[in-house]
Design a protein around this motif. Structure first.
Motif, short mmCIF file in Angstrom:
data_model
loop_
_atom_site.label_atom_id
_atom_site.label_comp_id
_atom_site.label_asym_id
_atom_site.label_seq_id
_atom_site.Cartn_x
_atom_site.Cartn_y
_atom_site.Cartn_z
N UNK A 8 0.74 -1.06 0.07
CA UNK A 8 -0.08 0.01 0.03
C UNK A 8 0.63 1.45 -0.05
N UNK A 9 1.88 1.41 0.86
CA UNK A 9 2.45 2.40 1.02
C UNK A 9 3.61 2.69 -0.04
N UNK A 10 4.20 1.42 -0.34
CA UNK A 10 5.23 1.54 -1.29
C UNK A 10 4.78 1.87 -2.78
N UNK A 11 3.47 1.74 -3.07
CA UNK A 11 2.64 2.14 -4.46
C UNK A 11 2.32 3.40 -4.52
N UNK A 12 1.80 3.96 -3.26
CA UNK A 12 1.41 5.14 -2.98
C UNK A 12 2.04 6.39 -2.87
N UNK A 13 3.23 6.07 -2.11
CA UNK A 13 4.01 7.08 -1.64
C UNK A 13 5.41 7.32 -2.63
N UNK A 14 5.58 8.41 -2.92
CA UNK A 14 6.73 8.88 -3.64
C UNK A 14 7.94 9.12 -2.54
N UNK A 15 9.11 8.68 -3.14
CA UNK A 15 10.28 9.09 -2.15
C UNK A 15 10.69 10.41 -2.65
N UNK A 16 10.85 11.30 -1.56
CA UNK A 16 11.15 12.45 -1.50
C UNK A 16 11.97 12.73 -0.33
N UNK A 17 13.28 13.57 -0.43
CA UNK A 17 14.03 13.90 0.83
C UNK A 17 13.15 14.87 1.71
N UNK A 18 13.48 14.88 2.98
CA UNK A 18 13.00 15.92 3.88
C UNK A 18 13.10 17.20 3.49
N UNK A 23 12.67 7.20 3.91
CA UNK A 23 12.62 6.23 4.51
C UNK A 23 11.86 6.14 5.77
N UNK A 24 12.23 6.98 6.51
CA UNK A 24 11.72 7.11 8.03
C UNK A 24 10.21 7.20 7.94
N UNK A 25 9.74 8.07 7.24
CA UNK A 25 8.11 7.98 6.90
C UNK A 25 7.51 6.73 6.43
N UNK A 26 8.18 6.15 5.58
CA UNK A 26 7.59 5.01 4.93
C UNK A 26 7.18 3.85 6.10
N UNK A 27 8.66 4.07 6.87
CA UNK A 27 8.53 3.09 7.83
C UNK A 27 7.62 3.15 8.95
#
Length: 201
Positions: A51-61, A85-89
């Protein structure tokens, strides 16, 4: 927040709306959480990770929040549909708790990730979520870099530094519990307070 409690859905919806999130994203997350309650842990992990890996785009803080290091709440990540990565986790951790996974089975793990494979000398700070089927069992790793959930032994590119949850801090991913508990992590305590204000009681 030592264990998952009932969500304050009205407060959660108000928080999400205030953050400017798409109502459809919140509904999808709520459906995921409710449907996952009836699954075994393996399926909960798979559903939440995807769910999160497909919907969230990696962006740095710095791009997402204008700060060098910011730990977003699950609602902030879902509303922005971006995070590091922290936000995904963190989002996966809270969602799995709400789906009924026992808190003792989940830990956020700060690691040094080898860039370019296990033989590479290049490393960068990274965070993953670990699931422990039993206290002494090899953990499974949920990562935003690799959607497949793998046992820790199949992630030689990750070097655990410390792990934590609402119950404490550990050296490495399975080491001894350190003194002071998770209260020693100021960013974690700040995050828990903000999540509680959003409706994660």
């Amino acid at each position: 927040m030592a264990a998952a409690a009932a969500l304050d859905t009205n407060r959660l919806q108000a928080s999400f709306q205030r953050l400017g999130g798409d109502p459809a994203s919140l509904r999808q997350w709520q459906e995921l959480r409710e449907n996952a309650r009836h699954l075994d842990d393996a399926d909960k992990l798979r559903r939440v990770n995807e769910f999160f890996n497909r919907r969230i785009a990696f962006t740095d803080d710095s791009q997402a929040w204008g700060q060098s290091d910011y730990w977003a709440t699950p609602m902030e990540t879902l509303a922005r549909r971006q995070g590091d990565c922290e936000d995904f986790s963190i989002a996966k951790y809270f969602t799995l708790l709400e789906a009924g996974v026992a808190p003792a089975r989940l830990r956020l793990v700060y690691v040094k990730a080898r860039i370019g494979g296990p033989a590479s000398g290049l490393q960068q700070a990274h965070m993953v979520l670990a699931y422990y089927p039993a206290p002494d069992a090899e953990p499974l790793v949920l990562d935003n870099l690799i959607t497949e959930i793998r046992p820790a032994s199949r992630r030689p590119d990750l070097l655990p530094v410390f792990s934590f949850n609402n119950q404490g801090i550990w050296q490495g991913a399975a080491g001894t519990q350190g003194p002071g508990g998770a209260g020693r992590l100021s960013r974690w305590q700040d995050l828990l307070q903000r999540a509680q204000q959003e409706g994660f009681d």
